[in-house]
Design a protein around this motif. Structure first.
Motif, PDB file in Angstrom:
ATOM      1  N   ASP A 157      57.090   0.040 -15.386  1.00 39.57           N
ATOM      2  CA  ASP A 157      56.944   1.483 -15.181  1.00 39.57           C
ATOM      3  C   ASP A 157      57.001   1.882 -13.706  1.00 39.57           C
ATOM      4  O   ASP A 157      56.772   3.029 -13.366  1.00 39.57           O
ATOM      5  N   ASP A 210      57.376  -5.494 -21.497  1.00 37.37           N
ATOM      6  CA  ASP A 210      56.518  -4.358 -21.818  1.00 37.37           C
ATOM      7  C   ASP A 210      55.389  -4.177 -20.814  1.00 37.37           C
ATOM      8  O   ASP A 210      54.573  -3.263 -20.948  1.00 37.37           O
ATOM      9  N   THR A 220      52.704  -5.866 -20.297  1.00 42.26           N
ATOM     10  CA  THR A 220      51.344  -6.201 -20.710  1.00 42.26           C
ATOM     11  C   THR A 220      50.935  -7.611 -20.326  1.00 42.26           C
ATOM     12  O   THR A 220      49.753  -7.930 -20.324  1.00 42.26           O
ATOM     13  N   VAL A 271      60.636  -1.562 -23.611  1.00 46.36           N
ATOM     14  CA  VAL A 271      59.629  -0.672 -24.178  1.00 46.36           C
ATOM     15  C   VAL A 271      58.264  -1.193 -23.755  1.00 46.36           C
ATOM     16  O   VAL A 271      57.931  -2.353 -23.978  1.00 46.36           O
ATOM     17  N   TYR A 272      57.471  -0.348 -23.107  1.00 45.45           N
ATOM     18  CA  TYR A 272      56.170  -0.775 -22.610  1.00 45.45           C
ATOM     19  C   TYR A 272      55.142   0.328 -22.835  1.00 45.45           C
ATOM     20  O   TYR A 272      55.473   1.504 -23.024  1.00 45.45           O
ATOM     21  N   VAL A 273      53.866  -0.064 -22.806  1.00 42.84           N
ATOM     22  CA  VAL A 273      52.770   0.891 -22.967  1.00 42.84           C
ATOM     23  C   VAL A 273      52.778   1.848 -21.787  1.00 42.84           C
ATOM     24  O   VAL A 273      52.755   1.429 -20.622  1.00 42.84           O
ATOM     25  N   ASP A 274      52.817   3.132 -22.082  1.00 45.47           N
ATOM     26  CA  ASP A 274      52.953   4.125 -21.024  1.00 45.47           C
ATOM     27  C   ASP A 274      51.703   4.990 -20.869  1.00 45.47           C
ATOM     28  O   ASP A 274      51.321   5.331 -19.759  1.00 45.47           O
ATOM     29  N   LYS A 291      50.633   5.217 -26.516  1.00 45.91           N
ATOM     30  CA  LYS A 291      52.044   5.560 -26.659  1.00 45.91           C
ATOM     31  C   LYS A 291      52.903   4.690 -25.724  1.00 45.91           C
ATOM     32  O   LYS A 291      52.511   4.384 -24.605  1.00 45.91           O
ATOM     33  N   ASN A 292      54.090   4.340 -26.213  1.00 46.15           N
ATOM     34  CA  ASN A 292      55.059   3.616 -25.396  1.00 46.15           C
ATOM     35  C   ASN A 292      55.903   4.586 -24.586  1.00 46.15           C
ATOM     36  O   ASN A 292      55.900   5.802 -24.838  1.00 46.15           O
ATOM     37  N   ASN A 293      56.655   4.046 -23.646  1.00 51.03           N
ATOM     38  CA  ASN A 293      57.486   4.889 -22.793  1.00 51.03           C
ATOM     39  C   ASN A 293      58.607   5.591 -23.549  1.00 51.03           C
ATOM     40  O   ASN A 293      59.156   6.586 -23.094  1.00 51.03           O
ATOM     41  N   SER A 309      52.078   2.688 -30.012  1.00 47.78           N
ATOM     42  CA  SER A 309      51.878   1.250 -29.840  1.00 47.78           C
ATOM     43  C   SER A 309      50.661   0.787 -30.623  1.00 47.78           C
ATOM     44  O   SER A 309      49.675   1.515 -30.774  1.00 47.78           O
TER      45      SER A 309
END
Length: 595
Positions: A277, A322, A324, A506-509, A535-537, A542
């Motif tokens: 991000d 992602d 994490t 796709v990662y936790v946003d 929510k993901n990006n 998520s």
């Protein structure tokens, strides 16, 4: 109109590199580092093959809105006909075949023209499609190439009147200025400095007069355009990081201006890496408390988090796609293994056994998150490139150590089907992400990459190469093989280890707590159930686990897994409870407690 002679050399000398590579390069007589062409003027270039040639097919890349190839001729006496010219957008391909010549061969005479409206030059690079030596052997397989920096010029040295002719009028104006008399409307410097002593004097005026009437002065080689604007930088093909000494710099995607980040104690033996991000920078540093450790620098707050904290040598890390988790190599046990941990440093798990990781090389997480690449040996007869799943499954040797490639700094390509690395010969190679794959050289750009890391951008490999002093970063575009300069080192720097933020993952946003506040009472409502939406990006929800903590458990506690807050003692100002996803994203809510 001034015609500048340029030798464009293709040297076919076996043994220039350990792999007996042929060097395809641009050479300018007199040791110049750039071809300078007056706006609207032309320059002549001889294309030469050292060692002899009887056939060639070469593509030249250039920005044809600035510089055009207007003519290509044969050179009599070398057994090659006038080349065929196939133009295209930003490319010109020339080819010819004949009886050839057994030694140094001038294969073509090219004339370039600078556009009359050009404001800057272009970087011309070569792609050698085929090259046959005098014996009829195809020698393109191991060749190396160079680059030519074409610079636009507005002023011809010696021409202070601006008519592009050196005459007695130029000499008279220069002499007038040299004795201190005004010459309104004429800019004597720098064009009036023929002898390159940084002054326009009566000596320069004498040279102008001699040249104007055709006398030899010995300074004919100085009569050329004065560079006004050379080839521009290509915008960064992604969010980039690199080292300048022990400082970390970044260039935003589409930009060319570097920015320094305040990353303390950074150790430049391993590349720094953006979080997906673009919030945090992961890097290796020496810490007095924990030896060599992994640090995460928050670009918004300026805070630095020391992650591993075990006092061993823990280095060369990379983010999961992602964001994490983090993979890294450690010396805490032998054989040196690969570790994976959460983004906040918790949950450190050993992944590999049975192979010895090279702790001098970084690891790289694949774009799809399923594999991690690293340099290791098994019997230690030679280091190769291996990959493994983050859970320890599917351990596979991709580049066999028995090949003695001496791989350095592996990094996954943006497509995720191959791995770039630097070989012991100093050049960038790639190998398919499958067992016992055959390596191929990515870039033939002459100059090598020293002991540096290739970076993987969405457009292709980016690496450091010594085309001119000092080293610069170049992009080898995967789509067509063109080389473009994406960063120019300053005179006093030797920038290194480019890396690029992985895009497309796709990662936790975001993490959002509901409700965002609550009032509890010791004599009334003593609990409040909080929930967290992750929510993901890409906007999807998520299922990542949420961890709850209280900033002051003496006043308010919270169930670490369930989010149920309970009042303990009075706090009318309020206590913050926090929901965190693997130390990556968080949100907070205020809980007030009344009597």
């Amino acid at each position: 109109m001034t015609r500048l002679a340029l030798g464009l050399t293709i040297m076919l000398a076996l043994g220039l590199r350990p792999a007996a590579a042929q060097v395809v390069d641009f050479q300018i007589p007199g040791g110049d580092s750039a071809l300078i062409i007056l706006t609207g003027a032309r320059a002549t270039v001889d294309l030469r093959v050292t060692g002899g040639a009887r056939a060639y097919d070469i593509t030249l890349f250039l920005d044809d809105a600035r510089v055009r190839l207007v003519q290509a001729d044969s050179v009599p006496g070398y057994g090659l006909p006038k080349p065929t010219v196939t133009p295209g957008t930003g490319v010109v391909t020339i080819a010819a075949s004949g009886t050839g010549y057994s030694s140094t061969t001038l294969i073509a005479r090219l004339i370039f023209e600078m556009d009359s409206l050009a404001q800057q030059g272009t970087l011309i690079s070569l792609r050698v499609n085929s090259l046959t030596n005098y014996s009829g052997v195809e020698v393109v397989g191991s060749h190396l190439t160079g680059l030519l920096n074409v610079c636009q010029a507005l002023v011809l040295r010696g021409d202070v009147t601006g008519d592009r002719v050196i005459s007695s009028r130029d000499a008279l104006i220069t002499l007038t200025a040299a004795v201190g008399l005004p010459v309104p409307g004429f800019q004597v410097m720098p064009g009036g400095d023929i002898d390159l002593d940084r002054a326009a004097t009566s000596r320069d005026a004498l040279f102008m007069l001699s040249l104007g009437i055709g006398l030899y002065t010995g300074y004919e080689g100085n009569i050329k355009g004065i560079a006004n604007a050379c080839a521009p930088l290509h915008p960064s093909p992604g969010d980039m990081l690199f080292f300048r000494a022990s400082d970390i710099y970044g260039i935003a995607a589409g930009d060319t201006i570097p920015r320094r980040y305040n990353t303390p104690q950074a150790y430049n033996a391993y590349p720094a890496r953006w979080s997906p991000d673009r919030r945090r920078i992961l890097y290796t540093a020496y810490t007095p408390s924990f030896y060599y450790d992994l640090l995460a620098y928050d670009t918004l707050t300026g805070l630095v988090d020391t992650l591993v904290r075990n006092g061993s040598y823990d280095v060369g890390a990379d983010w999961s796609p992602d964001g994490t988790r983090i993979a890294f190599v450690s010396q805490r046990v032998y054989p040196y293994p690969l570790y994976v941990m959460n983004a906040n440093g918790t949950g450190q798990v050993q992944v590999t056994t049975g192979v010895v990781l090279n702790t001098g090389q970084p690891v790289s997480w694949s774009p799809d998150g399923t594999r991690i690449a690293f340099v290791a040996c098994q019997t230690c007869g030679g280091y190769g490139i291996w990959m493994v799943g983050p859970d320890g499954s599917g351990l596979t040797e991709v580049l066999q150590g028995s090949l003695n490639h001496n791989p350095y700094n592996p990094v996954w390509t943006a497509a995720g089907d191959s791995i770039y690395y630097r070989r012991g010969d100093g050049y960038v190679w790639s190998v398919a992400a499958q067992a016992a794959a055959t390596p191929v050289r990515v870039s033939p750009l002459y100059g090598g990459t020293e002991s540096d890391s290739p970076g993987a951008s969405s457009l292709g490999a980016v690496f450091k190469s010594y085309v001119r002093s000092p080293y610069d970063f170049f992009l080898r575009r995967s789509s067509d093989g063109r080389h473009l300069r994406v960063h120019r080192n300053t005179v006093n720097s030797n920038d290194s280890r480019p890396s690029f933020r992985r895009s497309g993952g796709v990662y936790v946003d975001t993490v959002t707590i509901a409700p965002d506040s609550a009032s509890l009472s010791l004599s009334g409502t003593t609990t409040q159930q909080f929930t967290a939406t992750v929510k993901n990006n890409d906007g999807s929800t998520s299922s990542a686990a949420v961890r709850w903590i209280s900033r002051n458990p003496a006043r308010v506690t919270v169930d670490s897994l369930g989010g149920l807050a309970t009042a303990v003692s009075v706090d009318t100002a309020g206590v913050f409870i926090v929901a965190t996803v693997r130390g990556w994203r968080s949100d907070s809510a205020r809980v007030r407690v009344t009597p």
